[in-house]
Design a protein around this motif. Structure first.
Motif, PDB file in Angstrom:
ATOM      1  N   ASP A  65      47.651   8.880  84.621  1.00 15.58           N
ATOM      2  CA  ASP A  65      46.761   9.022  83.596  1.00 15.58           C
ATOM      3  C   ASP A  65      46.475  10.622  83.820  1.00 15.58           C
ATOM      4  OD1 ASP A  65      46.516   6.505  82.774  1.00 15.58           O
ATOM      5  OD2 ASP A  65      45.092   5.853  83.974  1.00 15.58           O
ATOM      6  N   THR A  66      46.349  11.135  84.926  1.00 16.77           N
ATOM      7  CA  THR A  66      46.056  12.453  85.231  1.00 16.77           C
ATOM      8  C   THR A  66      47.019  13.364  84.487  1.00 16.77           C
ATOM      9  OG1 THR A  66      44.855  11.977  87.379  1.00 16.77           O
ATOM     10  CG2 THR A  66      45.462  14.331  86.718  1.00 16.77           C
ATOM     11  N   LEU A  67      48.026  13.053  84.721  1.00 24.38           N
ATOM     12  CA  LEU A  67      49.244  13.660  84.037  1.00 24.38           C
ATOM     13  C   LEU A  67      49.064  13.892  82.352  1.00 24.38           C
ATOM     14  CD1 LEU A  67      52.393  13.053  86.217  1.00 24.38           C
ATOM     15  CD2 LEU A  67      51.143  15.266  86.061  1.00 24.38           C
ATOM     16  N   LEU A  68      48.883  12.647  81.938  1.00 21.42           N
ATOM     17  CA  LEU A  68      48.889  12.333  80.370  1.00 21.42           C
ATOM     18  C   LEU A  68      47.506  13.022  79.929  1.00 21.42           C
ATOM     19  CD1 LEU A  68      49.590   8.754  80.129  1.00 21.42           C
ATOM     20  CD2 LEU A  68      51.158  10.441  79.539  1.00 21.42           C
ATOM     21  N   ASP A  69      46.413  13.067  80.439  1.00 20.31           N
ATOM     22  CA  ASP A  69      45.335  13.743  80.159  1.00 20.31           C
ATOM     23  C   ASP A  69      45.414  15.370  80.093  1.00 20.31           C
ATOM     24  OD1 ASP A  69      44.278  11.184  79.846  1.00 20.31           O
ATOM     25  OD2 ASP A  69      42.846  11.400  81.674  1.00 20.31           O
ATOM     26  N   ALA A  70      46.361  15.881  81.022  1.00 16.97           N
ATOM     27  CA  ALA A  70      46.430  17.018  80.923  1.00 16.97           C
ATOM     28  C   ALA A  70      47.552  17.708  80.041  1.00 16.97           C
ATOM     29  CB  ALA A  70      46.967  17.545  82.509  1.00 16.97           C
ATOM     30  N   GLY A  71      48.005  16.596  79.275  1.00 19.29           N
ATOM     31  CA  GLY A  71      49.111  16.902  78.019  1.00 19.29           C
ATOM     32  C   GLY A  71      50.549  16.885  78.471  1.00 19.29           C
ATOM     33  N   ILE A  72      50.508  16.284  79.437  1.00 16.67           N
ATOM     34  CA  ILE A  72      52.163  16.264  80.120  1.00 16.67           C
ATOM     35  C   ILE A  72      52.728  15.285  79.371  1.00 16.67           C
ATOM     36  CG2 ILE A  72      53.641  16.056  81.996  1.00 16.67           C
ATOM     37  CD1 ILE A  72      52.140  18.871  81.993  1.00 16.67           C
ATOM     38  N   GLN A  73      53.819  15.103  78.726  1.00 11.62           N
ATOM     39  CA  GLN A  73      54.651  14.021  77.991  1.00 11.62           C
ATOM     40  C   GLN A  73      55.257  13.265  79.105  1.00 11.62           C
ATOM     41  OE1 GLN A  73      56.752  15.425  74.792  1.00 11.62           O
ATOM     42  NE2 GLN A  73      54.942  15.313  73.297  1.00 11.62           N
ATOM     43  N   MET A  74      55.092  11.898  79.382  1.00 12.71           N
ATOM     44  CA  MET A  74      55.513  11.124  80.397  1.00 12.71           C
ATOM     45  C   MET A  74      56.137   9.917  79.710  1.00 12.71           C
ATOM     46  SD  MET A  74      55.669  12.623  83.195  1.00 12.71           S
ATOM     47  CE  MET A  74      56.130  11.444  84.500  1.00 12.71           C
ATOM     48  N   ASP A  75      57.417   9.295  80.072  1.00 14.38           N
ATOM     49  CA  ASP A  75      57.766   8.035  79.653  1.00 14.38           C
ATOM     50  C   ASP A  75      56.941   7.185  80.480  1.00 14.38           C
ATOM     51  OD1 ASP A  75      59.658   8.996  77.766  1.00 14.38           O
ATOM     52  OD2 ASP A  75      61.266   9.047  79.358  1.00 14.38           O
ATOM     53  N   HIS A  76      56.357   6.187  79.761  1.00 13.48           N
ATOM     54  CA  HIS A  76      55.596   4.775  80.669  1.00 13.48           C
ATOM     55  C   HIS A  76      55.735   4.021  79.890  1.00 13.48           C
ATOM     56  CE1 HIS A  76      52.531   6.903  78.220  1.00 13.48           C
ATOM     57  NE2 HIS A  76      51.906   5.774  78.543  1.00 13.48           N
ATOM     58  N   SER A  77      55.451   2.507  80.438  1.00 18.54           N
ATOM     59  CA  SER A  77      55.327   1.376  79.802  1.00 18.54           C
ATOM     60  C   SER A  77      54.428   0.259  80.288  1.00 18.54           C
ATOM     61  CB  SER A  77      56.966   0.734  79.570  1.00 18.54           C
ATOM     62  OG  SER A  77      56.905  -0.417  78.971  1.00 18.54           O
ATOM     63  N   CYS A  78      54.740  -0.310  81.608  1.00 15.44           N
ATOM     64  CA  CYS A  78      54.138  -1.518  82.096  1.00 15.44           C
ATOM     65  C   CYS A  78      53.016  -0.821  82.675  1.00 15.44           C
ATOM     66  CB  CYS A  78      54.859  -1.996  83.038  1.00 15.44           C
ATOM     67  SG  CYS A  78      55.457  -1.062  84.765  1.00 15.44           S
ATOM     68  N   CYS A  79      52.744   0.518  83.490  1.00 13.24           N
ATOM     69  CA  CYS A  79      51.969   0.912  84.262  1.00 13.24           C
ATOM     70  C   CYS A  79      51.250   0.091  85.302  1.00 13.24           C
ATOM     71  CB  CYS A  79      50.543   1.181  83.232  1.00 13.24           C
ATOM     72  SG  CYS A  79      50.718   2.314  81.960  1.00 13.24           S
ATOM     73  N   GLU A  80      52.403  -0.679  85.714  1.00 15.13           N
ATOM     74  CA  GLU A  80      52.329  -1.709  86.897  1.00 15.13           C
ATOM     75  C   GLU A  80      53.064  -1.606  88.034  1.00 15.13           C
ATOM     76  OE1 GLU A  80      52.287  -5.557  84.733  1.00 15.13           O
ATOM     77  OE2 GLU A  80      50.210  -5.434  85.055  1.00 15.13           O
ATOM     78  N   GLY A  81      54.094  -0.412  87.880  1.00 14.80           N
ATOM     79  CA  GLY A  81      55.119  -0.485  88.743  1.00 14.80           C
ATOM     80  C   GLY A  81      56.369  -1.288  88.738  1.00 14.80           C
ATOM     81  N   VAL A  82      56.635  -2.093  87.348  1.00 16.02           N
ATOM     82  CA  VAL A  82      57.866  -2.893  87.475  1.00 16.02           C
ATOM     83  C   VAL A  82      58.984  -2.419  86.655  1.00 16.02           C
ATOM     84  CG1 VAL A  82      56.271  -4.905  88.332  1.00 16.02           C
ATOM     85  CG2 VAL A  82      56.672  -4.280  85.664  1.00 16.02           C
ATOM     86  N   CYS A  83      58.747  -1.730  85.742  1.00 14.22           N
ATOM     87  CA  CYS A  83      59.647  -1.238  84.633  1.00 14.22           C
ATOM     88  C   CYS A  83      60.587  -0.108  84.804  1.00 14.22           C
ATOM     89  CB  CYS A  83      59.116  -1.309  83.098  1.00 14.22           C
ATOM     90  SG  CYS A  83      58.250   0.488  82.953  1.00 14.22           S
TER      91      CYS A  83
END
Length: 319
Positions: free
Chosen positions: A255-273
């Motif tokens: 979340d900190t990276l995303l709020d800083a404008g860094i484009q990150m691949d993410h999906s589950c946000c639970e550490g499984v995908c």
């Protein structure tokens, strides 16, 4: 970061009670990126959610991806959207395949253990092993026969197949006894995918019985608490971006990276995908995911930034 692909829904097919398969083809025709057994892709669904699903079709195919999707009664919008909103001909954005559940094709013998919709990656593995003439067998568990997806395809493979349906057997399978029928052998690999209680029991019994090469893929995370030496505040250096970002307890690393404008691949946000897997150049992550193996975590070469933290004052990431 992985590259997104433009596909369309070619076929929707009933596979079992509450389970459909989705056949995806490239919009522009031609070939899709190659994949290996155990791979999964992200589907960018019409309701805005991104969800990961395992590929079940033969890994030699390049013209399509096929995923199997169970309509989960506790769906947070993913599987429900697939069942209710996807239509034949509909365009859909998907990711390139990723694999955190790779098949060791050199194993002397392979045991595949599937529970319910966990059959999807193991069906792909079975097809590959059959095509390669390798020694393997499958244990397939479901509550009811009518809920067992891809059953006819599995039976057509002609492999040793142990089926167990709770409604017919009067209760769940004795997984320990089934695994105990096979003597510990360093050349044998065991793979399991299915509901959390089955996977927890699988890992426990494999450890007790000396089955060293045990692999699992989870749909839901295992709760991993922060390590005692994990830091609440630390600095992240983004090597390629040349930026330094301070991480505090109020927000996750992702979340900190995303709020800083860094484009990150993410999906589950639970550490499984595995969508947010990021290469670690320096520092010691506090791994809290359910994707990496103990060996991969010990190497500290990559981390899942959606749930993991840090044990060192500074973490250098390849971003």
């Amino acid at each position: 970061m992985s590259t997104n692909l433009q596909a369309f829904v070619h076929t929707l097919r009933f596979e079992a009670q509450d389970t459909i398969s989705v056949d995806l083809r490239p919009v522009a025709g031609g070939e899709l990126p190659a994949f290996t057994p155990g791979s999964h892709i992200d589907l960018h669904l019409p309701n805005g959610l991104v969800r990961s699903y395992s590929l079940s079709n033969p890994s030699e195919e390049r013209h399509r991806y096929v995923v199997g999707v169970l309509r989960d009664r506790a769906s947070r919008g993913g599987s429900r959207c697939v069942h209710e909103s996807l239509r034949v001909g509909m365009p859909i954005t998907i990711s390139e395949p990723r694999n955190h559940f790779a098949l060791d094709e050199s194993a002397a013998h392979t045991v595949l253990v599937a529970g319910g919709i966990g059959i999807t990656p193991l069906l792909c593995m079975a097809r590959r092993l059959k095509g390669q003439g390798r020694s393997f067998e499958m244990l397939y568990f479901a509550r009811e026969r009518k809920g067992a997806a891809f059953l006819e395809e599995l039976q057509a493979l002609g492999m040793p197949l142990h089926l167990h349906f709770d409604s017919e057997a009067g209760g769940p399978p004795d997984l320990r006894a089934l695994l105990a029928q096979r003597q510990p052998d360093t050349g044998t690999h065991h793979y399991a995918c299915g509901p959390t209680p089955m996977l927890d029991a699988f890992e426990k019994f494999c450890a007790e019985l000396g089955h060293a090469n045990a692999h699992v893929e989870r749909f839901t995370p295992v709760e991993v608490k922060a390590a005692d030496d994990a830091r609440s505040n630390y600095t992240v250096e983004l090597k390629r971006s040349g930026r330094f970002i301070e991480i505090t307890p109020e927000k996750s690393l992702l979340d900190t990276l995303l709020d800083a404008g860094i484009q990150m691949d993410h999906s589950c946000c639970e550490g499984v995908c595995g969508s947010c897997e990021t290469r670690v150049l320096e520092g010691i992550p506090d791994h809290r995911d359910s994707v990496l193996s103990p060996k991969e975590k010990a190497s500290n070469k990559v981390m899942m930034v959606c749930v993991s933290g840090c044990k060192s004052e500074r973490l250098v990431l390849d971003i």
